[in-house]
Design an enzyme around this catalytic site. Structure first.
Site, PDB file in Angstrom:
ATOM      1  N   ARG A  59       0.818  -1.220   0.000  1.00 25.24           N
ATOM      2  CA  ARG A  59       0.000   0.000   0.000  1.00 25.24           C
ATOM      3  C   ARG A  59       0.850   1.268   0.000  1.00 25.24           C
ATOM      4  NH1 ARG A  59      -2.617  -3.851   2.970  1.00 25.24           N
ATOM      5  NH2 ARG A  59      -1.648  -3.071   4.866  1.00 25.24           N
ATOM      6  N   GLU A  96       3.387  -6.371  13.656  1.00 24.52           N
ATOM      7  CA  GLU A  96       2.247  -6.565  14.567  1.00 24.52           C
ATOM      8  C   GLU A  96       1.739  -7.994  14.471  1.00 24.52           C
ATOM      9  OE1 GLU A  96      -1.137  -4.121  13.698  1.00 24.52           O
ATOM     10  OE2 GLU A  96      -2.074  -4.503  15.640  1.00 24.52           O
TER      11      GLU A  96
HETATM   12  P1  AMP Z   1       4.310  -2.224  11.705  1.00 25.99           P
HETATM   13  O1  AMP Z   1       5.629  -2.722  11.198  1.00 25.99           O
HETATM   14  O2  AMP Z   1       3.820  -3.020  12.885  1.00 25.99           O
HETATM   15  O3  AMP Z   1       4.305  -0.735  11.964  1.00 25.99           O
HETATM   16  O4  AMP Z   1       3.251  -2.542  10.591  1.00 25.99           O
HETATM   17  C1  AMP Z   1       3.096  -1.711   9.530  1.00 25.99           C
HETATM   18  C2  AMP Z   1       2.834  -2.468   8.263  1.00 25.99           C
HETATM   19  O5  AMP Z   1       1.878  -3.506   8.421  1.00 25.99           O
HETATM   20  C3  AMP Z   1       2.277  -1.529   7.242  1.00 25.99           C
HETATM   21  O6  AMP Z   1       2.863  -1.840   6.002  1.00 25.99           O
HETATM   22  C4  AMP Z   1       0.794  -1.780   7.270  1.00 25.99           C
HETATM   23  O7  AMP Z   1       0.285  -1.795   5.964  1.00 25.99           O
HETATM   24  C5  AMP Z   1       0.615  -3.133   7.930  1.00 25.99           C
HETATM   25  N1  AMP Z   1      -0.280  -3.105   9.104  1.00 25.99           N
HETATM   26  C6  AMP Z   1       0.054  -3.385  10.383  1.00 25.99           C
HETATM   27  N2  AMP Z   1      -0.981  -3.319  11.200  1.00 25.99           N
HETATM   28  C7  AMP Z   1      -2.032  -2.968  10.431  1.00 25.99           C
HETATM   29  C8  AMP Z   1      -3.408  -2.725  10.707  1.00 25.99           C
HETATM   30  N3  AMP Z   1      -3.925  -2.837  11.942  1.00 25.99           N
HETATM   31  N4  AMP Z   1      -4.196  -2.358   9.671  1.00 25.99           N
HETATM   32  C9  AMP Z   1      -3.681  -2.245   8.423  1.00 25.99           C
HETATM   33  N5  AMP Z   1      -2.419  -2.475   8.102  1.00 25.99           N
HETATM   34  C10 AMP Z   1      -1.585  -2.834   9.096  1.00 25.99           C
END
Ligand code: AMP
Length: 173
Positions: A59, A96
């Site tokens: 995205r 996450e």
């Molecule tokens: P993080 O590394 O945990 O900050 O996760 C960010 C990445 O995971 C981004 O590329 C987001 O597109 C995706 N992502 C993580 N959590 C979510 C969520 N709750 N909703 C949508 N996309 C998420």
């Protein structure tokens, strides 16, 4: 201004139980919403001397390419493992809902370029930190990061080192 919040859909328990997925597809499908989102993400960086936008799969590609056009720069993809055809450097990280790795072409950017990193959602901050490490491995300067939506409760911002601004458009608890 378009109410961007109205165009983001919560999908509970996707892709795993306990995760509330922030689905931006309604926003992407809305002409005024898409334009307003790209404008809001571009605003802090207009005139900031950005040489390139690096977007994170997938995205971050959708938002990063129009942002690059708006800022008058080219676009560089940061991809999941094995997707880029040329020689790459990579960085492993935790996220996450699991573990992952991101890669960039070794010759994607000449050394010294000022790069803006772009993604849709900031959750734990692992992806953004890994992307920053990749850009730094190419001896480029990370000018900052632009993210559409921040899940503030996960404190991803704390994983973003000082020295470059992290700008988000929407913040959720
Ligand atoms: P993080 O590394 O945990 O900050 O996760 C960010 C990445 O995971 C981004 O590329 C987001 O597109 C995706 N992502 C993580 N959590 C979510 C969520 N709750 N909703 C949508 N996309 C998420």
């Amino acid at each position: 201004m378009t109410d961007l919040d109205r165009l983001i859909r919560d999908v509970p328990d996707f892709p795993k139980t306990g995760i509330v997925f922030k689905d931006i597809t309604p926003l992407l499908a809305d002409a005024a919403g898409l334009r307003a989102a790209v404008e809001a993400m571009a605003a802090p960086w207009l005139g900031a001397g950005i040489d390139a936008v690096a977007g994170i799969e997938s995205r971050g590609f959708i938002l990063g390419a129009p942002l690059a056009l708006r800022l008058g720069t080219g676009f560089v993809p940061i991809r999941k493992p094995g997707k880029l055809p040329g020689a790459t450097v990579g960085e492993d990280y935790g996220l996450e809902y699991g573990h992952d790795r991101v890669e960039i072409h070794v010759d994607a950017l000449p050394a010294g370029r000022r790069v803006l990193i772009v993604d849709d959602v900031l959750a734990t901050g692992g992806t953004l930190a890994a992307a920053r490490a990749l850009v730094e491995k190419l001896h480029c300067e990370v000018a900052g990061a632009g993210v559409l939506l921040e899940l503030a409760g996960l404190d991803g911002r704390a994983r973003w080192r000082q020295g470059a601004p992290l700008r988000t458009v929407l913040r959720y608890a």
